[in-house]
Design an enzyme around this catalytic site. Sequence first.
Site, PDB file in Angstrom:
ATOM      1  N   LYS A   1       0.838  -1.191   0.000  1.00 39.89           N
ATOM      2  CA  LYS A   1       0.000   0.000   0.000  1.00 39.89           C
ATOM      3  C   LYS A   1       0.883   1.255   0.000  1.00 39.89           C
ATOM      4  CE  LYS A   1      -3.589  -2.036   3.002  1.00 39.89           C
ATOM      5  NZ  LYS A   1      -4.773  -1.905   2.150  1.00 39.89           N
TER       6      LYS A   1
ATOM      7  N   ARG B   1      -9.635 -11.906   2.885  1.00 43.46           N
ATOM      8  CA  ARG B   1     -10.543 -12.954   2.414  1.00 43.46           C
ATOM      9  C   ARG B   1      -9.876 -14.329   2.454  1.00 43.46           C
ATOM     10  NH1 ARG B   1     -11.297  -9.964  -3.212  1.00 43.46           N
ATOM     11  NH2 ARG B   1     -11.090  -8.275  -1.691  1.00 43.46           N
TER      12      ARG B   1
END
Length: 461
Positions: free
Chosen positions: A240, A314
């Site tokens: 990020k 996830r």
Amino acid sequence: MNDPKALIQPDRGADATAIHLVNKDGFAAFAKGLSAGQRASLAGQKFEGGGYQVGIVPDGDSWFAVGGVADPESLSSWCLAKLAEELPEGSYRLANAEPGPAMFGWITGQYRFNRYRSENKAQGPRILLTAQVGQIDAVTAEAEAECRLRDLVNTPAEDMGPAALEAECERLSKAHKAELTVVRGDALEQGYPMVHAVGRAAARHHAPRLMHLTWGDPAHPVLAVVGKGVCFDTGGLDMKPSAGMRLMKKDMGGAAHALALAGLIMGAGLKVRLHLLIPAVENAISGSAFRPGDVLSSRNGLTVEIHNTDAEGRLILGDALTRASEENPDLIVDFATLTGAARVALGPDLPAMMARHDETADAFLAAGKAHDDNPWRLPLPEAYREYLSSDIADMTNAPSNPFAGASVAGLFLDRFVEEGIDWVHFDTFAWNPTPRPGRTRGGRGLGLRASWHAIRARYGA
């Protein structure tokens, strides 16, 4: 902060300062009953009965408070929060109403996260007296769970890593005489390979783990609660930017929700067999980090091609949801700070909710609306499953297009929940960016109260 249990007390006639609630429409009539000096005092404070306005009115040698609300006869969770924030230390009672749901905001309005402050400038407690004695314990427990959730989310990652989440599970287990098992480090490779793959880069200092707490009568319906515990997310090798990393201490917000909900369930003695599962990792960067292009095995046998290492939540949830499904649950509820797409679609205040069954979804939505915690249902469109197709594995963890990111993430999780199981998924922000009464900037429950009230109605105490 002050002890939530001390902030709402039964009204047994003790001395307390009165609070009069008014709105703009009723303020003129209310002011007619005041003296000229009292009206001048409120005018000087620019009090007109607007929402969240607070006024102090001299009354001889004493004083009383006036609070502006939308409707004095139908109080929301937050309408007393500004009063709780601004009034001086002391005891209070409402002069023309009973607080009802506003007890929640009275408590959370006094929430402060002062763990790292050298000077604790918090005021002493503002105690609200009420004749609604039967509601005190339930509302206090709910507000206490919210405040604990906020503490967990607000704590920086160095002090809220996987080991700290395990300690929180241990605290909860001891408090409710539950059983806790933990799988850590390389032992995860066998039963929870995706949890291991995501967390192994931080194994030296923040080893990954899977916490599994069980509680309740095995003869009761199984309720599984799962929470994403990514204690810090660099994005992995698909790193990020710095702005995107700034709030990643909150990426364990799903775990915080799950822990808070589990505490409420056990505290109320619901007739369920509870399974709480928290996969806890740090998505770090090192020579052992998982890579774009890798193919991971999962607990249920599906293989996942990694298209983006920043779609890691996830993955760990996939293994945890598989484990939850093995208990043949009546219901699975999971919480995760999963996608930026949900925030783009719904903003910070509306947690995205996905569900397999319309009846269950309606119950959660209705519970949220009744308790000022409003999820918004997003679909799980069958046509979008193809976005997760892979050329070399059973599926990929991230689509190559930007469409319907929250729903596609939900469809990924759906592959790990056994077919036919009633399942609700919350893509929650777990954060409040704009301070408002009862909701300081920082960690916040979004979907917690909706879930708690829907579950309590479904299973009973």
